[in-house]
Scaffold this active site. Structure first.
Site, PDB file in Angstrom:
ATOM      1  N   HIS A  66     -29.543  13.100 -11.658  1.00 15.66           N
ATOM      2  CA  HIS A  66     -28.986  12.733 -10.357  1.00 15.66           C
ATOM      3  C   HIS A  66     -27.639  12.068 -10.576  1.00 15.66           C
ATOM      4  O   HIS A  66     -27.465  11.338 -11.547  1.00 15.66           O
ATOM      5  CB  HIS A  66     -29.936  11.775  -9.629  1.00 15.66           C
ATOM      6  CG  HIS A  66     -29.684  11.683  -8.167  1.00 15.66           C
ATOM      7  ND1 HIS A  66     -28.723  10.868  -7.633  1.00 15.66           N
ATOM      8  CD2 HIS A  66     -30.238  12.350  -7.121  1.00 15.66           C
ATOM      9  CE1 HIS A  66     -28.719  11.018  -6.317  1.00 15.66           C
ATOM     10  NE2 HIS A  66     -29.626  11.916  -5.987  1.00 15.66           N
ATOM     11  N   ASP A  74     -36.333  16.900  -5.689  1.00 15.43           N
ATOM     12  CA  ASP A  74     -36.625  18.335  -5.626  1.00 15.43           C
ATOM     13  C   ASP A  74     -37.717  18.759  -6.606  1.00 15.43           C
ATOM     14  O   ASP A  74     -38.291  19.839  -6.452  1.00 15.43           O
ATOM     15  CB  ASP A  74     -35.345  19.147  -5.901  1.00 15.43           C
ATOM     16  CG  ASP A  74     -34.391  19.090  -4.717  1.00 15.43           C
ATOM     17  OD1 ASP A  74     -34.874  18.983  -3.581  1.00 15.43           O
ATOM     18  OD2 ASP A  74     -33.170  19.136  -4.939  1.00 15.43           O
TER      19      ASP A  74
HETATM   20  C1  LIG Z   1     -31.670  16.427  -3.475  1.00 13.34           C
HETATM   21  C2  LIG Z   1     -30.680  16.640  -4.573  1.00 13.34           C
HETATM   22  O1  LIG Z   1     -29.627  17.208  -4.363  1.00 13.34           O
HETATM   23  S1  LIG Z   1     -31.052  15.992  -6.085  1.00 13.34           S
HETATM   24  C3  LIG Z   1     -30.140  16.979  -7.266  1.00 13.34           C
HETATM   25  C4  LIG Z   1     -30.743  18.361  -7.395  1.00 13.34           C
HETATM   26  N1  LIG Z   1     -30.084  19.107  -8.460  1.00 13.34           N
HETATM   27  C5  LIG Z   1     -30.726  19.462  -9.608  1.00 13.34           C
HETATM   28  O2  LIG Z   1     -31.875  19.170  -9.837  1.00 13.34           O
HETATM   29  C6  LIG Z   1     -29.915  20.283 -10.564  1.00 13.34           C
HETATM   30  C7  LIG Z   1     -30.062  19.797 -12.000  1.00 13.34           C
HETATM   31  N2  LIG Z   1     -29.370  18.537 -12.187  1.00 13.34           N
HETATM   32  C8  LIG Z   1     -28.023  18.506 -12.438  1.00 13.34           C
HETATM   33  O3  LIG Z   1     -27.350  19.529 -12.541  1.00 13.34           O
HETATM   34  C9  LIG Z   1     -27.356  17.141 -12.530  1.00 13.34           C
HETATM   35  O4  LIG Z   1     -28.258  16.158 -12.933  1.00 13.34           O
HETATM   36  C10 LIG Z   1     -26.670  16.730 -11.197  1.00 13.34           C
HETATM   37  C11 LIG Z   1     -25.664  17.798 -10.773  1.00 13.34           C
HETATM   38  C12 LIG Z   1     -27.717  16.580 -10.082  1.00 13.34           C
HETATM   39  C13 LIG Z   1     -25.971  15.394 -11.340  1.00 13.34           C
HETATM   40  O5  LIG Z   1     -25.131  15.531 -12.389  1.00 13.34           O
HETATM   41  P1  LIG Z   1     -23.839  14.651 -12.748  1.00 13.34           P
HETATM   42  O6  LIG Z   1     -23.933  13.287 -12.230  1.00 13.34           O
HETATM   43  O7  LIG Z   1     -22.643  15.416 -12.375  1.00 13.34           O
HETATM   44  O8  LIG Z   1     -24.041  14.575 -14.270  1.00 13.34           O
HETATM   45  P2  LIG Z   1     -23.784  15.710 -15.300  1.00 13.34           P
HETATM   46  O9  LIG Z   1     -24.159  17.053 -14.810  1.00 13.34           O
HETATM   47  O10 LIG Z   1     -22.363  15.534 -15.780  1.00 13.34           O
HETATM   48  O11 LIG Z   1     -24.794  15.269 -16.423  1.00 13.34           O
HETATM   49  C14 LIG Z   1     -24.568  14.210 -17.334  1.00 13.34           C
HETATM   50  C15 LIG Z   1     -25.225  14.590 -18.659  1.00 13.34           C
HETATM   51  O12 LIG Z   1     -26.626  14.737 -18.446  1.00 13.34           O
HETATM   52  C16 LIG Z   1     -27.025  16.083 -18.666  1.00 13.34           C
HETATM   53  N3  LIG Z   1     -27.896  16.498 -17.573  1.00 13.34           N
HETATM   54  C17 LIG Z   1     -27.898  16.027 -16.298  1.00 13.34           C
HETATM   55  N4  LIG Z   1     -28.830  16.659 -15.600  1.00 13.34           N
HETATM   56  C18 LIG Z   1     -29.420  17.519 -16.436  1.00 13.34           C
HETATM   57  C19 LIG Z   1     -30.451  18.451 -16.260  1.00 13.34           C
HETATM   58  N5  LIG Z   1     -31.057  18.602 -15.088  1.00 13.34           N
HETATM   59  N6  LIG Z   1     -30.808  19.194 -17.309  1.00 13.34           N
HETATM   60  C20 LIG Z   1     -30.212  19.064 -18.502  1.00 13.34           C
HETATM   61  N7  LIG Z   1     -29.218  18.194 -18.717  1.00 13.34           N
HETATM   62  C21 LIG Z   1     -28.836  17.421 -17.691  1.00 13.34           C
HETATM   63  C22 LIG Z   1     -25.743  16.896 -18.630  1.00 13.34           C
HETATM   64  O13 LIG Z   1     -25.860  18.082 -19.379  1.00 13.34           O
HETATM   65  C23 LIG Z   1     -24.746  15.930 -19.176  1.00 13.34           C
HETATM   66  O14 LIG Z   1     -24.867  15.905 -20.571  1.00 13.34           O
HETATM   67  P3  LIG Z   1     -23.561  15.739 -21.497  1.00 13.34           P
HETATM   68  O15 LIG Z   1     -22.989  14.407 -21.121  1.00 13.34           O
HETATM   69  O16 LIG Z   1     -24.109  15.807 -22.866  1.00 13.34           O
HETATM   70  O17 LIG Z   1     -22.655  16.877 -21.141  1.00 13.34           O
HETATM   71  O1  LIG Z   2     -27.529  12.016  -3.237  1.00 10.10           O
HETATM   72  C1  LIG Z   2     -27.315  13.082  -3.817  1.00 10.10           C
HETATM   73  O2  LIG Z   2     -26.294  13.307  -4.501  1.00 10.10           O
HETATM   74  C2  LIG Z   2     -28.304  14.167  -3.756  1.00 10.10           C
HETATM   75  C3  LIG Z   2     -29.591  13.783  -3.164  1.00 10.10           C
HETATM   76  O3  LIG Z   2     -30.448  13.228  -3.810  1.00 10.10           O
HETATM   77  C4  LIG Z   2     -29.786  13.986  -1.746  1.00 10.10           C
HETATM   78  O4  LIG Z   2     -28.871  14.442  -1.051  1.00 10.10           O
HETATM   79  O5  LIG Z   2     -30.893  13.713  -1.250  1.00 10.10           O
END
Ligand SMILES: CC(=O)SCCNC(=O)CCNC(=O)[C@H](O)C(C)(C)COP(=O)(O)OP(=O)(O)OC[C@H]1O[C@@H](n2cnc3c(N)ncnc32)[C@H](O)[C@@H]1OP(=O)(O)O
Ligand SMILES: O=C([O-])CC(=O)C(=O)O
Length: 373
Positions: A263, A314
């Site tokens: 997140h 999720d």
């Molecule tokens: C209701 C919602 O919207 S909740 C979010 C739903 N989205 C997901 O579940 C998709 C999977 N998760 C992700 O892609 C990410 O965790 C995000 C986009 C939600 C947030 O990411 P950000 O804050 O941008 O962090 P970012 O993607 O840069 O991750 C930071 C580090 O953790 C790792 N990481 C974060 N999430 C994950 C994941 N789900 N799986 C594997 N690695 C992950 C990244 O690879 C990164 O590693 P690095 O620093 O070695 O490159």
């Molecule tokens: O806050 C966020 O970036 C994503 C999330 O968990 C939501 O929208 O519920």
């Protein structure tokens, strides 16, 4: 003279762009409040209609206020013939999010007062969109199974009515409660990507339907709301809990993201997961979904041991919705049915204290050059 390079906040990470009185996310304590109330408490004590009222009107309703609000919501659930025929004209192959996005756009097109952005007009429009969306989502769900739509039931609550319109009857109380809890947890989450998209559109003085349409587009992506669908597709691919650990190790080794984990704001766990995880287990209990619970636990443990990264909301909603009987591509439209309350609260808040949202960029292309005729 060399130009000073400004600090760039990629993805606006860590940037505070405005104030909001709607919800507060505190990552340090894994807490989330809507208008000051802890979301876990709302999930136990309230129904979705009360939470929608709270988000829009800043206070929980009195008994009389709730009665009136519920009456108004129920009176606006019906989709007229033109809206339903729009649903039937959408390609069978399109994602249900396309139907939802198009339906909201259509509601704007048929609203003679589309340009009235006053708070009172926007509150009425927000209620109309929230009331009718479940009818659209359910009708689309049924048409994909070759079934006629079921008209909304004016004696059923918001959550029960949607389940009834999808499946033709109201399921067990455990399922209704878990579904209602998911709607409450999904309703609002400060400046997430889709809410921010809605606020950007609103900041140009555009209308509420355009802002909600943009928000739906943002929510569809798998890094945001689309993750609940991706979680279940992954779980179906894994199929056997015994394969879950190796599957996850392979995803990480390939440097891919594991959907439903991580997140932007919470780095030590999503405040909503314990409540939704319990609801998922209740659903699994009445539907014989033990296999998915075991898989959930293995994926969660393996991910934590390998990366320290925890599930987001999720992750439990994906298998919970699957066990409730929804097609996977209805999961994100359900998220829309709930989050539309938060989006519209933000649209109204943005309108009340507006400034055009227009950040700067650092140019990184070729230097200025002459056009050669
Ligand atoms: C209701 C919602 O919207 S909740 C979010 C739903 N989205 C997901 O579940 C998709 C999977 N998760 C992700 O892609 C990410 O965790 C995000 C986009 C939600 C947030 O990411 P950000 O804050 O941008 O962090 P970012 O993607 O840069 O991750 C930071 C580090 O953790 C790792 N990481 C974060 N999430 C994950 C994941 N789900 N799986 C594997 N690695 C992950 C990244 O690879 C990164 O590693 P690095 O620093 O070695 O490159
Ligand atoms: O806050 C966020 O970036 C994503 C999330 O968990 C939501 O929208 O519920």
């Amino acid at each position: 003279m060399t130009e000073a390079i400004p600090t760039i906040y990629k993805g606006l990470a860590g940037v505070v762009v405005d104030t909001t009185a709607i919800s507060k996310v505190v990552p340090e304590t894994n807490s989330l409040t809507y208008r000051g109330y802890a979301v876990q408490d709302l999930a136990v004590h309230c129904n979705f209609e009360q939470v929608a009222y709270l988000l829009w009107h800043s206070e929980l309703p009195s008994v009389q206020q709730l009665e009136l609000f519920v009456q108004r919501e129920r009176a606006q659930r019906r989709a007229d013939r033109s809206l339903l025929s729009l649903v039937t004209k959408m390609p069978d192959t399109c994602h249900p999010m396309d139907v939802v996005r198009t339906a909201i756009s259509y509601l704007g097109a048929e609203d003679a007062a589309e340009e009235d952005n006053s708070a009172s007009a926007n509150l009425s429009k927000a209620l109309r969109m929230t009331a009718v969306l479940p009818t659209i989502v359910a009708a689309d769900h049924r048409r994909r199974h070759g079934l006629d739509p079921i008209a909304p039931h004016s004696h059923l609550g918001f959550a029960e009515n949607f389940l009834y319109m999808c499946f033709g009857s109201v399921p067990e109380p455990e399922i209704v409660k878990a579904f209602e809890v998911s709607l409450i947890l999904y309703a609002e989450h400060s400046f997430n990507a889709s809410t921010f998209a809605a606020r950007v559109v609103t900041s140009t003085l555009s209308d509420i339907y355009s802002a909600v349409t943009a928000a739906i587009g943002a929510l569809k992506g798998p890094l945001h709301g689309g993750a609940n669908e991706a979680v279940m597709r992954d779980m179906l691919e894994i199929d056997d809990p015994e394969r879950a650990e190796q599957w996850l190790q392979n995803v990480l080794a390939a440097k891919n993201k594991v959907m439903g984990f991580g997140h932007r704001v919470y780095k030590n766990g999503d405040s909503r997961v314990p409540t939704m995880n319990a609801a998922f287990r209740d659903v699994a209990g009445v539907t014989g979904g033990d296999k998915w619970v075991r898989m959930y636990d293995i994926l969660e443990r393996t991910m934590h041991d390998a990366t320290g990264i925890k599930p987001n909301l999720d992750f439990p909603t994906g298998p919970a919705y699957f066990l409730m009987g929804f097609d996977i591509d209805v999961f994100t439209p359900i998220f829309v049915m709930s989050r539309i309350t938060g989006w519209t609260a933000h649209i109204i808040e943005q309108g009340a204290s507006n400034a055009l949202i227009r950040p700067l960029s650092q140019y990184s292309g070729v230097p200025q050059r002459a056009v050669v005729a």
